[in-house]
Design an enzyme around this catalytic site. Structure first.
Site, short mmCIF file in Angstrom:
data_model
loop_
_atom_site.label_atom_id
_atom_site.label_comp_id
_atom_site.label_asym_id
_atom_site.label_seq_id
_atom_site.Cartn_x
_atom_site.Cartn_y
_atom_site.Cartn_z
N HIS A 1 -7.09 -12.04 60.66
CA HIS A 1 -7.13 -11.03 59.60
C HIS A 1 -5.92 -10.11 59.63
O HIS A 1 -5.70 -9.36 58.69
CB HIS A 1 -8.40 -10.17 59.74
CG HIS A 1 -9.66 -10.85 59.32
ND1 HIS A 1 -9.80 -11.48 58.10
CD2 HIS A 1 -10.85 -11.01 59.95
CE1 HIS A 1 -11.02 -11.98 58.01
NE2 HIS A 1 -11.66 -11.72 59.12
N THR B 1 -13.08 -2.23 63.46
CA THR B 1 -13.59 -3.60 63.44
C THR B 1 -14.76 -3.68 64.42
O THR B 1 -14.88 -2.83 65.31
CB THR B 1 -12.52 -4.63 63.86
OG1 THR B 1 -12.05 -4.30 65.18
CG2 THR B 1 -11.36 -4.63 62.88
#
Length: 298
Positions: free
Chosen positions: A109, A227
């Site tokens: 990502h 995250t």
């Protein structure tokens, strides 16, 4: 790597070089794994930033038992910076970063930088945090007075007790200027685009101290990792002076995956937290000044 030759001497030299190269690659991969583990990194294949996905941000808390704080936590990050309290006790960032060798990794990502020989420290209220890694989000995760910027760099630090501190730099392409840091890294972004877990040794040492604009103020608050597992207790420092970046550099950051996508978690509730602002000589409570896109460190 030594090329194969027809004569015996060159073959011997090539054979001698291979173990050294293999060792170097092993050290790089081991360092990336160790550094990621040190800051509580989660494999990026385990979650998504797409709100419509079953693994999107709204579902993070349900994906693993130890990710529940992504929903139940009261000090989650990122946030929108609006009301701030100017602190006369703050001063310029105390850092001892230094130029050293680094490796860039595609984590699925985002792109993450690791320094193969370690790096310096950030000192907050007498406590030292060692710089572990830096990674990029596009667009920015933090917003200021509702304004979202084109990108955000997170410099992740950790102390011996595993407490974390992150320094954030916001980027804007509004001025149409390039970023010295990102323009130097763009060839590596392009080479690693669409290649999860691939790594590249960055040529020449990288000096994180050059990324900190000493003329900038900063915002500080207590938050979390952005995250999973969304661990709280993270000290956030967001530089208020916005750095320049070009559209081409932003595009290369977003190309971390074959299908370019945003990698920014939505803003979280600030709840009872206070965001403090460093601006020498000012002590009254004010609205957060909206950072204008101004030249950042070169």
């Amino acid at each position: 790597m030594a090329r194969q030759r027809n004569d015996d001497d060159d073959e011997a030299r090539a054979g001698a070089a291979s173990p050294a190269l293999a060792l170097a690659i092993a050290v790089i991969l081991t360092f990336c794994t160790r550094s990621a583990s040190a800051v509580g990194s989660t494999p990026h294949s385990a979650f998504s930033y797409n709100e419509d996905d079953p693994t999107g941000p709204a579902k993070w808390a349900t994906l693993q038992e130890d990710w529940a704080v992504c929903d139940s936590g009261t000090e989650q990050s990122p946030i929108d910076i609006a009301k701030v309290e100017v602190s006369k006790d703050f001063g310029p960032l105390e850092q001892t970063y230094r130029a050293s060798a680094a490796v860039l990794q595609n984590r699925g990502h985002d792109f993450m930088l690791n320094w193969t020989q370690g790096n310096g420290k950030l000192t907050i209220e007498g406590k030292e945090y060692k710089l572990q890694q830096a990674h990029l989000h596009a667009p920015s995760e933090h917003t200021v007075n509702g304004t979202r910027f084109d990108a955000e760099l997170h410099m992740v630090h950790e102390d011996p007790a595993k407490a974390r501190a992150v320094v954030s730099i916001l980027f804007s392409s509004k001025a149409g200027k390039t970023s010295k840091l990102l323009s130097d890294l763009k060839p590596y972004f392009d080479k690693l685009a669409g290649k999860p877990n691939a790594t590249e040794q960055v040529k020449g040492p990288l000096d994180p101290s050059a990324w900190i604009d000493k003329a900038s103020g900063y915002y500080r608050y207590e938050g979390s990792l952005t995250t999973p597992p969304c661990t709280e207790g993270v000290i956030w420092t967001i530089m208020s002076k916005v750095a320049d970046v070009s559209k081409e550099e932003i595009d290369s950051i977003k190309a971390v995956k074959k299908s370019a996508e945003a990698n920014a978690r939505p803003a979280q509730k600030i709840n009872s937290r206070v965001v403090r602002y460093y601006k020498p000589g000012t002590t009254e409570r004010i609205d957060a000044p909206a950072p204008a896109p101004t030249p950042g460190p070169s």
